[in-house]
Structure formats: structure tokens, C-alpha cells
Design a protein around this motif. Structure first.
Motif, PDB file in Angstrom:
ATOM      1  N   LEU A  41      45.213  46.305  51.656  1.00  0.00           N
ATOM      2  CA  LEU A  41      45.683  45.810  50.356  1.00  0.00           C
ATOM      3  C   LEU A  41      45.808  47.002  49.438  1.00  0.00           C
ATOM      4  O   LEU A  41      44.857  47.780  49.292  1.00  0.00           O
ATOM      5  CB  LEU A  41      44.626  44.891  49.750  1.00  0.00           C
ATOM      6  N   PRO A  43      45.701  48.401  45.853  1.00  0.00           N
ATOM      7  CA  PRO A  43      45.231  47.926  44.549  1.00  0.00           C
ATOM      8  C   PRO A  43      46.427  47.761  43.616  1.00  0.00           C
ATOM      9  O   PRO A  43      47.381  48.547  43.691  1.00  0.00           O
ATOM     10  CB  PRO A  43      44.316  49.051  44.062  1.00  0.00           C
ATOM     11  N   GLN A  60      43.142  40.491  41.541  1.00  0.00           N
ATOM     12  CA  GLN A  60      42.862  41.282  42.750  1.00  0.00           C
ATOM     13  C   GLN A  60      41.874  40.525  43.651  1.00  0.00           C
ATOM     14  O   GLN A  60      42.020  40.499  44.872  1.00  0.00           O
ATOM     15  CB  GLN A  60      42.284  42.645  42.358  1.00  0.00           C
ATOM     16  N   GLY A  61      40.884  39.871  43.037  1.00  0.00           N
ATOM     17  CA  GLY A  61      39.900  39.101  43.802  1.00  0.00           C
ATOM     18  C   GLY A  61      40.562  37.984  44.589  1.00  0.00           C
ATOM     19  O   GLY A  61      40.252  37.782  45.771  1.00  0.00           O
ATOM     20  N   VAL A  63      43.753  37.766  45.489  1.00  0.00           N
ATOM     21  CA  VAL A  63      44.631  38.347  46.511  1.00  0.00           C
ATOM     22  C   VAL A  63      43.791  38.777  47.714  1.00  0.00           C
ATOM     23  O   VAL A  63      44.155  38.554  48.872  1.00  0.00           O
ATOM     24  CB  VAL A  63      45.410  39.556  45.925  1.00  0.00           C
ATOM     25  N   GLN A  64      42.626  39.351  47.419  1.00  0.00           N
ATOM     26  CA  GLN A  64      41.748  39.850  48.482  1.00  0.00           C
ATOM     27  C   GLN A  64      41.213  38.699  49.347  1.00  0.00           C
ATOM     28  O   GLN A  64      41.193  38.801  50.568  1.00  0.00           O
ATOM     29  CB  GLN A  64      40.584  40.609  47.845  1.00  0.00           C
ATOM     30  N   GLU A  65      40.826  37.612  48.670  1.00  0.00           N
ATOM     31  CA  GLU A  65      40.317  36.439  49.408  1.00  0.00           C
ATOM     32  C   GLU A  65      41.386  35.872  50.325  1.00  0.00           C
ATOM     33  O   GLU A  65      41.121  35.541  51.479  1.00  0.00           O
ATOM     34  CB  GLU A  65      39.942  35.340  48.409  1.00  0.00           C
ATOM     35  N   ALA A  67      44.044  37.428  51.506  1.00  0.00           N
ATOM     36  CA  ALA A  67      44.349  38.372  52.582  1.00  0.00           C
ATOM     37  C   ALA A  67      43.273  38.308  53.659  1.00  0.00           C
ATOM     38  O   ALA A  67      43.578  38.363  54.857  1.00  0.00           O
ATOM     39  CB  ALA A  67      44.470  39.782  52.026  1.00  0.00           C
ATOM     40  N   ALA A  68      42.006  38.163  53.240  1.00  0.00           N
ATOM     41  CA  ALA A  68      40.909  38.110  54.208  1.00  0.00           C
ATOM     42  C   ALA A  68      41.075  36.898  55.119  1.00  0.00           C
ATOM     43  O   ALA A  68      40.892  36.992  56.340  1.00  0.00           O
ATOM     44  CB  ALA A  68      39.564  38.059  53.478  1.00  0.00           C
ATOM     45  N   LEU A  87      39.576  44.807  56.756  1.00  0.00           N
ATOM     46  CA  LEU A  87      40.393  44.617  55.550  1.00  0.00           C
ATOM     47  C   LEU A  87      40.051  45.788  54.641  1.00  0.00           C
ATOM     48  O   LEU A  87      38.893  45.961  54.239  1.00  0.00           O
ATOM     49  CB  LEU A  87      40.059  43.287  54.874  1.00  0.00           C
ATOM     50  N   CYS A  89      41.192  48.534  51.299  1.00  0.00           N
ATOM     51  CA  CYS A  89      41.887  48.540  50.019  1.00  0.00           C
ATOM     52  C   CYS A  89      42.185  49.992  49.633  1.00  0.00           C
ATOM     53  O   CYS A  89      41.271  50.830  49.600  1.00  0.00           O
ATOM     54  CB  CYS A  89      40.973  47.873  48.988  1.00  0.00           C
ATOM     55  N   GLU A  95      44.530  54.627  54.546  1.00  0.00           N
ATOM     56  CA  GLU A  95      43.471  53.697  54.966  1.00  0.00           C
ATOM     57  C   GLU A  95      43.549  53.413  56.469  1.00  0.00           C
ATOM     58  O   GLU A  95      42.528  53.312  57.140  1.00  0.00           O
ATOM     59  CB  GLU A  95      43.563  52.391  54.169  1.00  0.00           C
TER      60      GLU A  95
END
Ligand code: AMP
Length: 147
Positions: A41, A43, A60-61, A63-65, A67-68, A87, A89, A95
Motif C-alpha cells: 500500500l 501511503p 488510510q486505516g 484502506v489498510q483493513e 487491503a489486508a 502487507l 506500506c 518494499e
């Protein structure tokens, strides 16, 4: 020639990644080796140049959830267990290279659109990964064939 022992498959979680994953799964079976999968991801401050006027952390939180859970679903569909799902970032190319080193992967499998012209000049993830990679990089052609 020695066989690969650990593969890192990089997925952008679009429809195209299924074709790239097929190659990685096939290679893992042929070499009888471990398959890891990574999704990165970026940022929002990187993607939008630090100029996003809302509460970045909350977005962002979410989106992260999301994506996970997408990564988990995709990885399970190709038989990759949770301990081999990554996963990350940050900048996608760096990365992928960082996690490849951490996981001690000896080959990274990445999709490549075989770009040319202006988009080649602007670069691609596959080129970026290759540039400075400490292990082999297998670029699997995706999208329409290059002319
Ligand atoms: P691109 O050059 O951005 O069209 O991406 C080509 C390939 O790079 C994809 O098929 C993936 O293998 C990899 N890739 C692109 N974006 C990501 C991402 N966010 N996380 C992991 N791999 C990615």
C-alpha cells in the motif's frame, strides 16, 4: 543448477494478478519450494503528494483493513498460509525488494505490461523491482501483447 527455495509473488490485487499468480504457483510446484505473497500500500501522502485535505489516518486505516482482507482472500485462494502473506506500506518497488530480502526469497515474481514509448520512460513496477534487486526477478507478461 540449483532450484529456487523461496518465491515472493508481488500482487496488485487486480484481475491481472491471477495470471501472474498462476506462474508463481507453477514455479513453486516445480521447485517444491515456499511461496510468499506481498501486496504494498502506498501511503496516501506519497500517492497524492501530501496534499489530501481530510483525515488521512482514518482513511488510510480503512484502506489498510480492506487491503489486508483482500490479500488474505487472494493468498488463501492460491494456498499461501497467513505466515507467508506480507502487507507492506511504502514505495511499492522498494518494499517488494525489502520483503524479498527479509523473507530470504531467491526469486521475485512480478507482472509486466511490456510498456513502450512514454509509459516506458515513466517506468513500471517490474523495472523498479529489477533495479537493485538482490535476487532473480521473473517478469510475467500481463495485458495485451506489446506491438
Ligand atoms: P504496474 O507496472 O504498476 O502495472 O504493475 C505490474 C506488476 O507489479 C503487478 O502485476 C504486480 O506484480 C506488481 N505490483 C504493482 N503494484 C503492486 C502493489 N501495490 N503491491 C504489490 N505488487 C504490485
Amino acid at each position: 543448477m540449483s532450484r529456487y527455495t523461496r518465491i515472493l509473488l508481488a500482487v496488485d490485487l487486480t484481475d491481472e494478478c491471477e495470471h501472474v499468480a498462476e506462474r508463481a504457483v507453477q514455479l513453486a510446484q516445480e521447485c517444491n519450494c515456499e511461496l510468499h505473497v506481498i501486496h504494498v500500500l502506498e501511503p496516501m501522502s506519497i500517492a497524492y503528494g501530501g496534499d489530501v485535505p481530510t483525515d488521512l489516518a482514518a482513511i488510510q486505516g480503512c484502506v489498510q483493513e480492506q487491503a489486508a482482507s483482500q490479500l488474505q482472500e487472494f493468498a488463501h485462494s492460491i494456498g499461501v498460509p497467513s505466515e507467508r502473506q506480507h502487507l507492506a506500506c511504502g514505495r511499492t518497488e522498494s518494499e517488494i525488494r525489502r520483503v524479498a530480502c527479509e523473507a530470504d526469497a531467491d526469486v521475485i515474481v512480478v507482472g509486466s505490461h511490456g510498456r513502450h514509448g512514454l509509459s516506458l520512460l515513466l517506468g513500471s513496477t517490474a523495472n523498479g523491482v529489477l533495479n537493485g534487486a538482490r535476487c532473480d526477478v521473473l517478469a510475467v507478461r500481463v495485458g495485451s501483447p506489446a506491438r
